[in-house]
Scaffold this motif. Structure first.
Motif, mmCIF file in Angstrom:
data_model
loop_
_atom_site.group_PDB
_atom_site.id
_atom_site.type_symbol
_atom_site.label_atom_id
_atom_site.label_comp_id
_atom_site.label_asym_id
_atom_site.label_seq_id
_atom_site.Cartn_x
_atom_site.Cartn_y
_atom_site.Cartn_z
ATOM 1 N N GLN A 7 50.352 47.187 31.049
ATOM 2 C CA GLN A 7 49.459 48.284 31.434
ATOM 3 C C GLN A 7 48.405 47.799 32.423
ATOM 4 O OE1 GLN A 7 47.932 49.367 27.490
ATOM 5 N NE2 GLN A 7 47.984 51.489 28.210
ATOM 6 N N VAL A 8 47.825 46.648 32.138
ATOM 7 C CA VAL A 8 46.790 46.081 32.995
ATOM 8 C C VAL A 8 47.378 45.750 34.367
ATOM 9 C CG1 VAL A 8 45.196 44.142 33.311
ATOM 10 C CG2 VAL A 8 45.472 45.173 31.046
ATOM 11 N N LYS A 9 48.533 45.127 34.395
ATOM 12 C CA LYS A 9 49.156 44.750 35.665
ATOM 13 C C LYS A 9 49.519 45.978 36.497
ATOM 14 C CE LYS A 9 50.897 40.257 34.222
ATOM 15 N NZ LYS A 9 52.075 39.396 34.055
ATOM 16 N N LEU A 10 49.984 47.013 35.845
ATOM 17 C CA LEU A 10 50.322 48.255 36.541
ATOM 18 C C LEU A 10 49.069 48.893 37.131
ATOM 19 C CD1 LEU A 10 52.468 50.408 37.260
ATOM 20 C CD2 LEU A 10 51.946 51.485 35.065
ATOM 21 N N ARG A 11 48.016 48.952 36.345
ATOM 22 C CA ARG A 11 46.758 49.551 36.794
ATOM 23 C C ARG A 11 46.174 48.730 37.947
ATOM 24 N NH1 ARG A 11 44.804 54.718 35.866
ATOM 25 N NH2 ARG A 11 42.732 54.677 35.004
ATOM 26 N N SER A 12 46.320 47.410 37.882
ATOM 27 C CA SER A 12 45.817 46.536 38.930
ATOM 28 C C SER A 12 46.560 46.774 40.249
ATOM 29 C CB SER A 12 45.944 45.078 38.509
ATOM 30 O OG SER A 12 45.326 44.245 39.450
ATOM 31 N N ARG A 13 47.869 46.930 40.179
ATOM 32 C CA ARG A 13 48.646 47.227 41.392
ATOM 33 C C ARG A 13 48.202 48.553 42.007
ATOM 34 N NH1 ARG A 13 52.795 44.895 38.360
ATOM 35 N NH2 ARG A 13 53.616 46.913 37.725
ATOM 36 N N GLN A 14 47.753 49.462 41.163
ATOM 37 C CA GLN A 14 47.266 50.754 41.627
ATOM 38 C C GLN A 14 46.037 50.586 42.529
ATOM 39 O OE1 GLN A 14 46.399 53.250 38.250
ATOM 40 N NE2 GLN A 14 46.975 55.098 39.339
ATOM 41 N N THR A 68 46.857 42.015 45.689
ATOM 42 C CA THR A 68 46.445 41.175 44.570
ATOM 43 C C THR A 68 47.671 40.648 43.843
ATOM 44 O OG1 THR A 68 46.371 43.036 43.026
ATOM 45 C CG2 THR A 68 44.331 42.503 44.182
ATOM 46 N N GLU A 69 47.456 39.570 43.140
ATOM 47 C CA GLU A 69 48.494 38.999 42.285
ATOM 48 C C GLU A 69 47.825 38.555 40.987
ATOM 49 O OE1 GLU A 69 51.359 35.096 42.139
ATOM 50 O OE2 GLU A 69 50.935 35.985 44.095
ATOM 51 N N THR A 70 48.180 39.201 39.900
ATOM 52 C CA THR A 70 47.623 38.869 38.593
ATOM 53 C C THR A 70 48.161 37.527 38.135
ATOM 54 O OG1 THR A 70 47.502 41.207 38.025
ATOM 55 C CG2 THR A 70 47.390 39.646 36.201
ATOM 56 N N ALA A 80 40.187 44.148 28.302
ATOM 57 C CA ALA A 80 41.120 43.157 28.849
ATOM 58 C C ALA A 80 40.432 42.501 30.039
ATOM 59 C CB ALA A 80 42.422 43.812 29.280
ATOM 60 N N LEU A 81 40.578 41.187 30.153
ATOM 61 C CA LEU A 81 40.039 40.448 31.286
ATOM 62 C C LEU A 81 41.217 39.963 32.114
ATOM 63 C CD1 LEU A 81 37.559 39.329 32.744
ATOM 64 C CD2 LEU A 81 37.806 37.256 31.350
ATOM 65 N N TYR A 101 39.834 36.752 41.789
ATOM 66 C CA TYR A 101 39.102 37.883 41.233
ATOM 67 C C TYR A 101 39.220 37.909 39.721
ATOM 68 C CZ TYR A 101 43.532 40.274 40.373
ATOM 69 O OH TYR A 101 44.777 40.605 39.902
ATOM 70 N N GLN A 102 38.298 38.612 39.096
ATOM 71 C CA GLN A 102 38.360 38.936 37.675
ATOM 72 C C GLN A 102 37.954 40.389 37.520
ATOM 73 O OE1 GLN A 102 35.955 36.195 35.358
ATOM 74 N NE2 GLN A 102 37.793 35.057 34.872
ATOM 75 N N ILE A 103 38.719 41.119 36.743
ATOM 76 C CA ILE A 103 38.413 42.514 36.446
ATOM 77 C C ILE A 103 38.322 42.664 34.935
ATOM 78 C CG2 ILE A 103 39.198 44.908 36.570
ATOM 79 C CD1 ILE A 103 40.663 44.202 39.149
ATOM 80 N N LEU A 104 37.228 43.244 34.492
ATOM 81 C CA LEU A 104 37.058 43.572 33.083
ATOM 82 C C LEU A 104 37.428 45.040 32.909
ATOM 83 C CD1 LEU A 104 36.162 42.749 30.224
ATOM 84 C CD2 LEU A 104 33.839 43.471 30.865
ATOM 85 N N TRP A 105 38.521 45.272 32.174
ATOM 86 C CA TRP A 105 39.031 46.618 31.913
ATOM 87 C C TRP A 105 38.587 47.064 30.527
ATOM 88 C CZ3 TRP A 105 41.780 49.164 35.638
ATOM 89 C CH2 TRP A 105 42.356 48.394 36.653
ATOM 90 N N LYS A 106 38.369 48.365 30.380
ATOM 91 C CA LYS A 106 38.034 48.921 29.076
ATOM 92 C C LYS A 106 38.967 50.094 28.789
ATOM 93 C CE LYS A 106 34.389 50.791 26.188
ATOM 94 N NZ LYS A 106 32.994 51.171 26.061
ATOM 95 N N ASN A 107 39.469 50.139 27.548
ATOM 96 C CA ASN A 107 40.296 51.252 27.098
ATOM 97 C C ASN A 107 39.363 52.378 26.656
ATOM 98 O OD1 ASN A 107 41.937 53.070 25.793
ATOM 99 N ND2 ASN A 107 42.971 51.551 24.527
#
Length: 164
Positions: A7-14, A68-70, A80-81, A101-107
């Motif tokens: 889910q995180v990787k998909l959202r990041s590609r977005q 980007t590349e996770t 999720a970090l 980069y670092q992205i802090l995601w929240k559900n």
């Protein structure tokens, strides 16, 4: 709801897709209302309007395409970090910036939103397979050009506050 790494990787590609298609309204909607965008050589951008304007400024300064590349995702509770690498190209496909980069995601109610988005620019050219410390080899990155006035203003404000 548990956050899944795909889910995180998909959202990041977005993020890259929306930036590259100039869909800044949708891109900004990936961020929470009080999110922070922390870019190299720039003041912290917080809130939807400032984040939106940051993307427009980056585009105007020559950041035409963003990829980007996770490399890693750590999940904890409703967060999720994500860590990874980014690359920015100009209209001629020349690399104008790269870094990590670092992205802090929240559900939030089953959807992932960005709470904090931080990037670190690698603004030195490689000599062979090693970074050089020679100042003549520094790259003038798009973020340095885009935010040079803001940084200058921030430094003046900082100096004035310290004089008081």
């Amino acid at each position: 709801m548990t956050i899944l790494i795909p889910q995180v990787k998909l959202r990041s590609r977005q993020i890259s897709l929306l930036y590259n298609e100039r869909r800044f309204d949708e891109l900004t909607n990936l961020y929470t209302q009080n999110a922070q965008l922390i870019l190299p050589h720039a003041p912290i951008m917080d809130g939807s309007l400032r984040i939106y304007n940051s993307f427009a400024t980056l585009l105007e300064s020559g950041a035409d395409r963003y990829t980007t590349e996770t490399s890693d995702v750590k999940v904890f509770d409703d967060y999720a970090l994500e860590s990874g690498n980014f690359m920015v190209h100009d209209q001629n496909s020349k690399i104008v910036d790269l870094g990590t980069y670092q992205i802090l995601w929240k559900n939030i109610n089953g959807s992932l939103f960005i709470v904090r988005d931080m990037a670190t620019s690698i603004s030195m050219k490689l000599t062979g397979n090693r970074f050089t410390q020679d100042e003549s080899n520094f790259i003038n990155t798009f973020s340095e050009m885009a935010y040079s006035d803001m940084v200058s203003t921030s430094l003046k404000d900082f100096k004035n506050k310290n004089r008081e």
